[in-house]
Design an enzyme around this catalytic site. Structure first.
Site, mmCIF file in Angstrom:
data_model
loop_
_atom_site.group_PDB
_atom_site.id
_atom_site.type_symbol
_atom_site.label_atom_id
_atom_site.label_comp_id
_atom_site.label_asym_id
_atom_site.label_seq_id
_atom_site.Cartn_x
_atom_site.Cartn_y
_atom_site.Cartn_z
ATOM 1 N N GLY A 1 -5.556 -16.342 2.842
ATOM 2 C CA GLY A 1 -5.664 -17.022 1.399
ATOM 3 C C GLY A 1 -4.700 -18.077 1.481
ATOM 4 O O GLY A 1 -3.517 -18.220 2.078
ATOM 5 N N ASP B 1 -2.873 -18.950 -0.993
ATOM 6 C CA ASP B 1 -1.654 -18.426 -1.451
ATOM 7 C C ASP B 1 -0.530 -18.067 -0.568
ATOM 8 O O ASP B 1 0.635 -18.538 -0.504
ATOM 9 C CB ASP B 1 -1.711 -17.433 -2.382
ATOM 10 C CG ASP B 1 -2.455 -15.832 -1.797
ATOM 11 O OD1 ASP B 1 -3.119 -15.967 -0.978
ATOM 12 O OD2 ASP B 1 -2.127 -14.984 -2.391
ATOM 13 N N ARG B 2 -1.082 -17.588 0.749
ATOM 14 C CA ARG B 2 -0.285 -17.221 1.529
ATOM 15 C C ARG B 2 0.275 -18.118 2.612
ATOM 16 O O ARG B 2 1.198 -18.570 3.049
ATOM 17 C CB ARG B 2 -0.686 -16.143 2.544
ATOM 18 C CG ARG B 2 -1.226 -14.950 1.765
ATOM 19 C CD ARG B 2 -2.034 -13.881 2.353
ATOM 20 N NE ARG B 2 -0.911 -12.823 2.912
ATOM 21 C CZ ARG B 2 -1.226 -11.716 3.296
ATOM 22 N NH1 ARG B 2 -2.590 -11.397 3.427
ATOM 23 N NH2 ARG B 2 -0.424 -10.960 3.928
#
Length: 151
Positions: free
Chosen positions: A108, A110-111
């Site tokens: 992701g 976000d990661r």
């Protein structure tokens, strides 16, 4: 000024960076049905409140784990800020870190941004914890590469 947009499953955070530091940050509930016009009206009011003109925004970058928001965020940036946003994880966007997992396309955005932010601030050999909608633990190598994690 750079408009950074971080779309999580629960909240979306908009922040402005002037090249040296973040100068403003606002949070709203993530809603895949929100239109570009709705984003702009909300954002413009907050920018006006802090005496930041919309013409100050010259570029944008988006990290999104909510695919239904992508179209309207692209439209927001194009229609109201006159720019095409970069999307973290898109095939045409070079990442500043290597993603060392078997399926790097499945990591992701976000990661990835957590990895870049943590490495930039603290260096490598880290475990990054994110207490968002889901709690994630991610490993950052000594050279800044993303080496995997768990949710």
């Amino acid at each position: 000024m750079l408009l950074a947009i971080d779309v999580g499953n629960t909240n979306t955070v908009f922040a402005l960076h002037d090249g040296e530091a973040f100068v403003a940050e606002w949070r709203m509930k993530t809603d895949g049905a929100r239109t570009a016009d709705e984003y702009f009206v909300w954002l413009r009011q907050l920018m006006d409140f802090q005496n930041i003109g919309v013409r100050a925004v010259r570029e944008a970058i988006v990290s999104s784990v909510a695919p239904k928001t992508v179209f309207n965020l692209k439209k927001l940036c194009a229609s109201y800020f006159g720019c095409t946003p970069l999307f973290v994880g898109a095939p045409d966007v070079a990442l500043p870190v290597e993603v060392r997992v078997d399926a790097p396309d499945e990591v992701g955005a976000d990661r990835i941004v957590n990895t870049v932010g943590a490495f930039t601030r603290y260096g490598g050999d880290l475990i990054v914890l994110d207490f968002g909608t889901a709690t994630t633990f991610d490993v950052v190598a000594a050279d800044g590469a993303y080496e995997g994690g768990v949710i």
